[in-house]
Scaffold this active site. Structure first.
Site, mmCIF file in Angstrom:
data_model
loop_
_atom_site.group_PDB
_atom_site.id
_atom_site.type_symbol
_atom_site.label_atom_id
_atom_site.label_comp_id
_atom_site.label_asym_id
_atom_site.label_seq_id
_atom_site.Cartn_x
_atom_site.Cartn_y
_atom_site.Cartn_z
ATOM 1 N N ARG A 51 0.093 -1.441 -0.278
ATOM 2 C CA ARG A 51 -0.001 0.556 0.199
ATOM 3 C C ARG A 51 0.443 1.298 0.176
ATOM 4 O O ARG A 51 0.680 2.218 -0.539
ATOM 5 C CB ARG A 51 -0.866 -0.020 1.069
ATOM 6 C CG ARG A 51 -2.162 -0.788 1.078
ATOM 7 C CD ARG A 51 -2.503 -1.172 2.596
ATOM 8 N NE ARG A 51 -1.394 -1.858 2.960
ATOM 9 C CZ ARG A 51 -1.423 -3.131 2.083
ATOM 10 N NH1 ARG A 51 -2.892 -4.169 1.629
ATOM 11 N NH2 ARG A 51 -0.614 -4.564 2.394
ATOM 12 N N THR A 52 1.633 1.457 1.134
ATOM 13 C CA THR A 52 2.957 3.044 1.936
ATOM 14 C C THR A 52 3.666 2.980 -0.086
ATOM 15 O O THR A 52 2.913 4.225 -1.166
ATOM 16 C CB THR A 52 3.231 2.855 2.250
ATOM 17 O OG1 THR A 52 2.966 2.085 3.937
ATOM 18 C CG2 THR A 52 3.871 3.983 2.679
ATOM 19 N N LYS A 80 26.288 -3.844 -1.401
ATOM 20 C CA LYS A 80 27.503 -4.123 -1.684
ATOM 21 C C LYS A 80 28.233 -3.582 -0.103
ATOM 22 O O LYS A 80 29.214 -3.291 -0.600
ATOM 23 C CB LYS A 80 27.719 -3.610 -3.096
ATOM 24 C CG LYS A 80 27.306 -4.390 -4.130
ATOM 25 C CD LYS A 80 27.765 -3.253 -5.320
ATOM 26 C CE LYS A 80 26.875 -3.279 -6.229
ATOM 27 N NZ LYS A 80 27.079 -2.371 -7.313
ATOM 28 N N ARG A 101 11.542 3.475 3.612
ATOM 29 C CA ARG A 101 10.872 2.993 4.567
ATOM 30 C C ARG A 101 12.651 2.229 5.152
ATOM 31 O O ARG A 101 12.849 1.920 3.942
ATOM 32 C CB ARG A 101 9.894 1.770 3.951
ATOM 33 C CG ARG A 101 9.166 0.476 5.158
ATOM 34 C CD ARG A 101 8.375 -0.201 4.107
ATOM 35 N NE ARG A 101 7.232 0.617 5.039
ATOM 36 C CZ ARG A 101 5.677 0.105 5.054
ATOM 37 N NH1 ARG A 101 6.438 -1.431 4.501
ATOM 38 N NH2 ARG A 101 4.559 0.517 4.940
ATOM 39 N N HIS A 129 4.956 5.405 11.960
ATOM 40 C CA HIS A 129 4.717 5.623 10.386
ATOM 41 C C HIS A 129 3.064 7.105 10.128
ATOM 42 O O HIS A 129 2.042 6.737 10.370
ATOM 43 C CB HIS A 129 3.409 3.877 9.591
ATOM 44 C CG HIS A 129 3.638 3.789 8.570
ATOM 45 N ND1 HIS A 129 3.343 4.425 7.976
ATOM 46 C CD2 HIS A 129 2.863 3.126 8.063
ATOM 47 C CE1 HIS A 129 3.619 4.079 6.316
ATOM 48 N NE2 HIS A 129 2.911 2.937 6.746
#
Ligand code: CP
Length: 305
Positions: A51-52, A80, A101, A129
């Site tokens: 969703r986000t 890496k 995120r 959030h």
């Protein structure tokens, strides 16, 4: 909005919140506007999302901007060994705004400190959030006609659920009463209960998701038990299915009650709730598009008429 980045819901005040909700309403009336023409937004997802990420990318696309980024850190040079600082500095060369995120609490704050480009926290570990909170507030306002004086019952993983932490903090301006329903292992952390006490917010704690709790609620906010935050999978197995809402449990609930859930759900809401008019979680996810359009435009100082 008097902030360059949106890292925590505490970065913004009551007037900012109400202004963002008003802008979200305008975007709901017309989400297709060419307000981001020539702008590039980077979406950096070090943790999974449906969703986000997709609602942010849809928000940019519907506003005429362009999106770069990754949905799996394994495909980026962080695999890496590149540091978060270097990654953010590099992406800042390419994008006008960064949506990130990350699994580490504080990662979004750190990112905002190493770049001059606005950073939006799309979830940092179990911490915050804030964009979910704005879509939650928009959903609550739309369904209740107000944010004031509501009884909000939060159920499930109140320890690791970052959405309940952000929502609790944002509601401080609106005189809420909270009911926290959780088992011993997943109680609301003490720091958030202290926050309630310091801000004069009423709350009660319950282990039983009882008919009395349901009947006294305007909003029931169900949450998923956050398996990814457990170090011991046996601990997760012990608590994962303790609270499941089914349709029969809504008998006798208030007419204005709405069921929210940030999603994804696992077993917290039985599918027989989905057709109940009080189920609002899919509409709630759609509201994320409008709330995120409002947040992007506010951080980039783009007026919304
Ligand atoms: N609500 C939420 O953050 O959903 P995603 O994890 O799918 O983005």
């Amino acid at each position: 909005m008097n902030t360059k980045s949106l890292v925590s819901i505490s970065d913004i005040g009551r007037e900012d919140i109400l202004s963002l909700l008003d802008k979200a309403r305008k975007f709901e009336e017309n989400p297709n506007r060419r307000l981001l023409e020539g702008r590039v937004v980077a979406t950096l997802f070090f943790e999974p999302s449906t969703r986000t990420r997709l609602s942010f990318e849809t928000a940019v696309n519907r506003l005429g901007g362009r999106v770069i980024g990754f949905s799996d850190a394994a495909t980026s040079s962080s695999s890496k060994g590149e540091t978060l600082k270097d990654t953010i500095k590099m992406v800042s060369n390419y994008a006008d705004l960064i949506v990130m995120r990350h699994y580490l609490e504080g990662a979004a704050r750190y990112a905002s400190e190493v770049t001059s480009v606005p950073v939006i926290n799309a979830g940092d570990g179990a911490n915050q959030h804030p964009t979910q909170t704005l879509l939650d507030l928009y959903s609550i306002y739309k369904t209740q006609g107000t944010l004031e004086n509501l009884t909000i019952t939060m159920v499930g993983d109140l320890k690791y659920g970052r959405t309940v932490h952000s929502l609790l903090m944002a509601m401080r301006y609106f005189n809420p009463t909270f009911r926290f329903v959780a088992c011993d292992e997943l109680q609301m952390p003490q720091e958030y209960k202290d926050f309630c006490t310091q801000n004069g917010i009423k709350y009660t704690e319950h282990k039983d998701f009882s008919p009395e709790v349901i009947k006294s609620s305007d909003i029931i906010y169900m949450t998923r038990v956050q398996r990814e935050r457990f170090t011991d999978i046996m601990e997760y197995e012990k608590v994962k299915d303790l609270y499941t809402l089914n349709n029969a449990m809504l008998e006798g609930s208030r007419d204005n009650l709405r069921i929210l859930h940030p999603l994804p759900r696992v077993n917290e809401i039985n599918q027989d709730v989905d057709d109940n008019p009080k189920a609002y979680y899919f509409d709630q996810a759609r509201n994320g598009l409008y709330a995120r359009q409002a947040i992007i435009c506010s951080l980039l100082n783009i007026p919304v008429e």
